[in-house]
Design a protein around this motif. Sequence first.
Motif, PDB file in Angstrom:
ATOM      1  N   THR A  46       1.603 -44.265  11.983  1.00 30.25           N
ATOM      2  CA  THR A  46       1.953 -42.914  11.463  1.00 30.25           C
ATOM      3  C   THR A  46       1.538 -42.888  10.341  1.00 30.25           C
ATOM      4  N   GLN A  47       1.916 -44.299   9.222  1.00 33.09           N
ATOM      5  CA  GLN A  47       1.263 -44.029   7.906  1.00 33.09           C
ATOM      6  C   GLN A  47      -0.486 -43.018   7.403  1.00 33.09           C
ATOM      7  N   PHE A  48      -0.082 -41.885   7.107  1.00 33.89           N
ATOM      8  CA  PHE A  48      -1.625 -41.323   6.901  1.00 33.89           C
ATOM      9  C   PHE A  48      -2.366 -41.549   6.583  1.00 33.89           C
ATOM     10  N   GLY A  49      -3.502 -42.137   6.374  1.00 33.07           N
ATOM     11  CA  GLY A  49      -4.314 -42.694   5.192  1.00 33.07           C
ATOM     12  C   GLY A  49      -4.207 -43.910   5.246  1.00 33.07           C
ATOM     13  N   SER A  50      -4.521 -44.383   4.034  1.00 36.87           N
ATOM     14  CA  SER A  50      -4.491 -45.735   3.477  1.00 36.87           C
ATOM     15  C   SER A  50      -2.630 -46.252   3.053  1.00 36.87           C
ATOM     16  N   GLY A  51      -2.555 -47.482   3.497  1.00 37.34           N
ATOM     17  CA  GLY A  51      -1.191 -47.774   2.900  1.00 37.34           C
ATOM     18  C   GLY A  51      -0.405 -49.095   3.753  1.00 37.34           C
ATOM     19  N   TRP A  52       0.469 -49.074   3.852  1.00 37.42           N
ATOM     20  CA  TRP A  52       1.139 -50.194   4.037  1.00 37.42           C
ATOM     21  C   TRP A  52       2.520 -50.323   4.725  1.00 37.42           C
ATOM     22  N   ALA A  53       2.755 -51.199   5.830  1.00 37.12           N
ATOM     23  CA  ALA A  53       4.164 -50.290   6.433  1.00 37.12           C
ATOM     24  C   ALA A  53       4.579 -51.610   6.504  1.00 37.12           C
TER      25      ALA A  53
ATOM     26  N   ASP B 230      -1.532 -54.243   6.081  1.00 39.36           N
ATOM     27  CA  ASP B 230      -2.600 -53.964   5.431  1.00 39.36           C
ATOM     28  C   ASP B 230      -3.289 -52.234   6.659  1.00 39.36           C
ATOM     29  N   VAL B 231      -2.546 -50.999   6.071  1.00 33.54           N
ATOM     30  CA  VAL B 231      -3.182 -50.472   7.403  1.00 33.54           C
ATOM     31  C   VAL B 231      -4.409 -49.139   6.476  1.00 33.54           C
ATOM     32  N   TRP B 232      -5.577 -49.985   5.313  1.00 34.38           N
ATOM     33  CA  TRP B 232      -5.697 -49.160   4.656  1.00 34.38           C
ATOM     34  C   TRP B 232      -7.108 -49.640   6.292  1.00 34.38           C
ATOM     35  N   GLU B 233      -7.671 -48.848   6.156  1.00 40.25           N
ATOM     36  CA  GLU B 233      -9.352 -49.271   7.206  1.00 40.25           C
ATOM     37  C   GLU B 233     -10.173 -50.504   6.536  1.00 40.25           C
ATOM     38  N   HIS B 234     -10.445 -50.645   5.488  1.00 39.38           N
ATOM     39  CA  HIS B 234     -11.074 -52.144   5.101  1.00 39.38           C
ATOM     40  C   HIS B 234     -10.088 -53.771   5.834  1.00 39.38           C
ATOM     41  N   ALA B 235      -9.192 -53.506   6.460  1.00 36.75           N
ATOM     42  CA  ALA B 235      -8.224 -54.203   6.562  1.00 36.75           C
ATOM     43  C   ALA B 235      -8.851 -54.817   8.082  1.00 36.75           C
TER      44      ALA B 235
END
Length: 197
Positions: free
Chosen positions: A118-125, A160-165
Motif C-alpha cells: 500500500t506504499q503509494f508510488g515508490s518507497g520502502w516498507a 524496496d518497492v520502487w518499480e525498478h526493484a
Amino acid sequence: MSFELPKLSYAYDALEPHIDARTMKIHHSKHHAGYTAKLNAAIEGTDLAGQSIESILAGELSAGVRNNGGGYYNHCLFWSVMSPNGGGQPSGDLADAINSAFDSFEEFKTAFSNAAATQFGSGWAWLCAENGSLSVCSTPNQDNPLMKSGCGGTPILGIDVWEHAYYLNYQNRRPDYIEAFFNVVNWDEVSRRFKDA
Ligand code: MN
C-alpha cells in the motif's frame, strides 16, 4: 573518505527465481551505484564528509543528501537482508519479539506485506526495532526510519518497492514480488541487526 558501493555476498542470479539476475544487476550496478556517486558528490567538501551514513541521515538533510544518502543506506541494508539460503522464519529472540508485537509470524508477514503493497508510488516498507520492540512502517522515495521525517526506530528489515526493484520480472504485480521476497529473507542477518538495535 567516501562511500563505496558494497559488493554483494552472492551472485546476481543467486536469488532466482524470486528476484531475477537482470533486475539485480541493474539495481546494484546502476541504481545503487548512482545513489552512491551522487551522495559522495553531495557531501564532498561539506562537514558531512567523514561522518557515518547513520549520523548523516539523522541530521538536517538537503534534498540531494536525503535522496541519495537514503538510497545508499537503504540498498546496503536491502542486499544484506537477502540470501540465496534465506526464507523460512526467524528463531530465538527475534521470533519472540515478532510474536510479542504481532501475535504470530503470519500476522507479522501480513502487516509487513500490507505496508509494502500500500506504499503509494515508490518507497520502502520496514520492520523496525526500538527498545527491543518491533513495529512495521513504510516510507516514500528513499526516506527511511532513521530520518527525522521517518517512522522511527532502527530498520532491521526492508523491502524496496520502487518499480525498478521488480518490474522486469513482475510488471505491475507488486504483491507477487513481496510474497517472493519472503523466500530470500536472510533471518540470520535480521536477527543480528535486531541484537545491535
Ligand atoms: Mn532500489
